[in-house]
Write a protein that holds these residues in place. Structure first.
Motif, short mmCIF file in Angstrom:
data_model
loop_
_atom_site.label_atom_id
_atom_site.label_comp_id
_atom_site.label_asym_id
_atom_site.label_seq_id
_atom_site.Cartn_x
_atom_site.Cartn_y
_atom_site.Cartn_z
N THR A 50 1.10 60.73 -19.30
CA THR A 50 1.31 59.98 -20.54
C THR A 50 2.59 59.17 -20.47
N ILE A 51 3.68 59.80 -20.04
CA ILE A 51 4.96 59.10 -19.90
C ILE A 51 4.80 57.96 -18.89
N MET A 52 4.16 58.24 -17.78
CA MET A 52 3.97 57.23 -16.76
C MET A 52 3.16 56.05 -17.29
N TYR A 53 2.10 56.33 -18.03
CA TYR A 53 1.27 55.27 -18.59
C TYR A 53 2.09 54.38 -19.53
N LEU A 54 2.86 55.00 -20.40
CA LEU A 54 3.67 54.23 -21.34
C LEU A 54 4.69 53.35 -20.63
N ILE A 55 5.39 53.92 -19.67
CA ILE A 55 6.42 53.17 -18.95
C ILE A 55 5.80 52.04 -18.13
N LEU A 56 4.71 52.32 -17.44
CA LEU A 56 4.06 51.29 -16.63
C LEU A 56 3.44 50.20 -17.51
N SER A 57 2.92 50.57 -18.67
CA SER A 57 2.38 49.56 -19.59
C SER A 57 3.48 48.62 -20.06
N VAL A 58 4.64 49.18 -20.40
CA VAL A 58 5.77 48.34 -20.80
C VAL A 58 6.17 47.41 -19.65
N ALA A 59 6.20 47.96 -18.44
CA ALA A 59 6.56 47.14 -17.27
C ALA A 59 5.55 46.01 -17.06
N LEU A 60 4.26 46.32 -17.17
CA LEU A 60 3.24 45.29 -16.98
C LEU A 60 3.35 44.19 -18.03
N PHE A 61 3.55 44.60 -19.29
CA PHE A 61 3.68 43.59 -20.34
C PHE A 61 4.99 42.82 -20.25
N ALA A 62 6.05 43.46 -19.75
CA ALA A 62 7.30 42.73 -19.52
C ALA A 62 7.10 41.68 -18.43
N SER A 63 6.37 42.02 -17.39
CA SER A 63 6.09 41.05 -16.33
C SER A 63 5.25 39.89 -16.85
N VAL A 64 4.26 40.20 -17.65
CA VAL A 64 3.43 39.14 -18.24
C VAL A 64 4.28 38.26 -19.15
N THR A 65 5.20 38.85 -19.86
CA THR A 65 6.10 38.08 -20.72
C THR A 65 6.92 37.09 -19.92
N VAL A 66 7.44 37.53 -18.79
CA VAL A 66 8.22 36.63 -17.93
C VAL A 66 7.34 35.48 -17.43
N TRP A 67 6.12 35.80 -17.02
CA TRP A 67 5.20 34.75 -16.59
C TRP A 67 4.86 33.82 -17.75
N GLY A 68 4.66 34.39 -18.94
CA GLY A 68 4.37 33.58 -20.13
C GLY A 68 5.51 32.62 -20.44
N LEU A 69 6.74 33.11 -20.30
CA LEU A 69 7.89 32.23 -20.50
C LEU A 69 7.90 31.09 -19.48
#
Length: 149
Positions: A50-69
């Protein structure tokens, strides 16, 4: 084209560092809490995943955010919301078709997709590592019954 490749490569590296940070956080959190859960293997595995899923999801969406920018900065979209959507579609390798990209920046979408493939693979590797770390506990727990000889 060289500019797009250079900028795309830099954003790919940023994405990699985001996932590296997430992996380090996962390792530290799971290791720090392991002693509290040693007697309850199932609970620890569930908590770790559960912890891993949450942290990796945040990382994936942070990466997408950088690409979106980047998509927004390059003028591929008219606002950040569309940039985030376009980056998410590229990052997950779904693709949105070449019709929505300008011809002079066609390299950015595929670079986002390549980064997404690598980072989703990274996330899957972390998941497999955590599962493999727990498998010996479950195997030895099941093998404690006396064997008939």
């Amino acid at each position: 084209m060289v500019f797009d490749f250079t900028v795309g490569f830099i954003v790919s590296l940023i994405s990699m560092f985001i996932h590296l940070l997430a992996t380090i956080i996962i390792a530290k959190v799971v290791y720090a809490l392991k002693s509290d859960f040693d007697e309850r293997g199932n609970l620890f595995l569930s908590f770790s995943l559960t912890i891993m899923y949450l942290i990796l999801s945040v990382a994936l969406f942070a990466s997408v955010t950088v690409w979106g920018l980047l998509f927004y900065w390059l003028g591929l979209v008219d606002n950040f919301g569309n940039g985030f959507y376009s980056a998410l579609v590229s990052y997950t390798t779904l693709g949105f078709g070449d019709a929505s990209q300008m011809s002079e920046t066609r390299l950015v979408g595929p670079m986002a997709a390549a980064s997404g493939i690598l980072m989703f693979s990274w996330a899957a590797a972390v998941l497999i590592y955590v599962l493999q770390a727990h498998l010996p506990y479950f195997i030895t727990k099941k093998d404690t019954t006396p064997s008939k000889s």
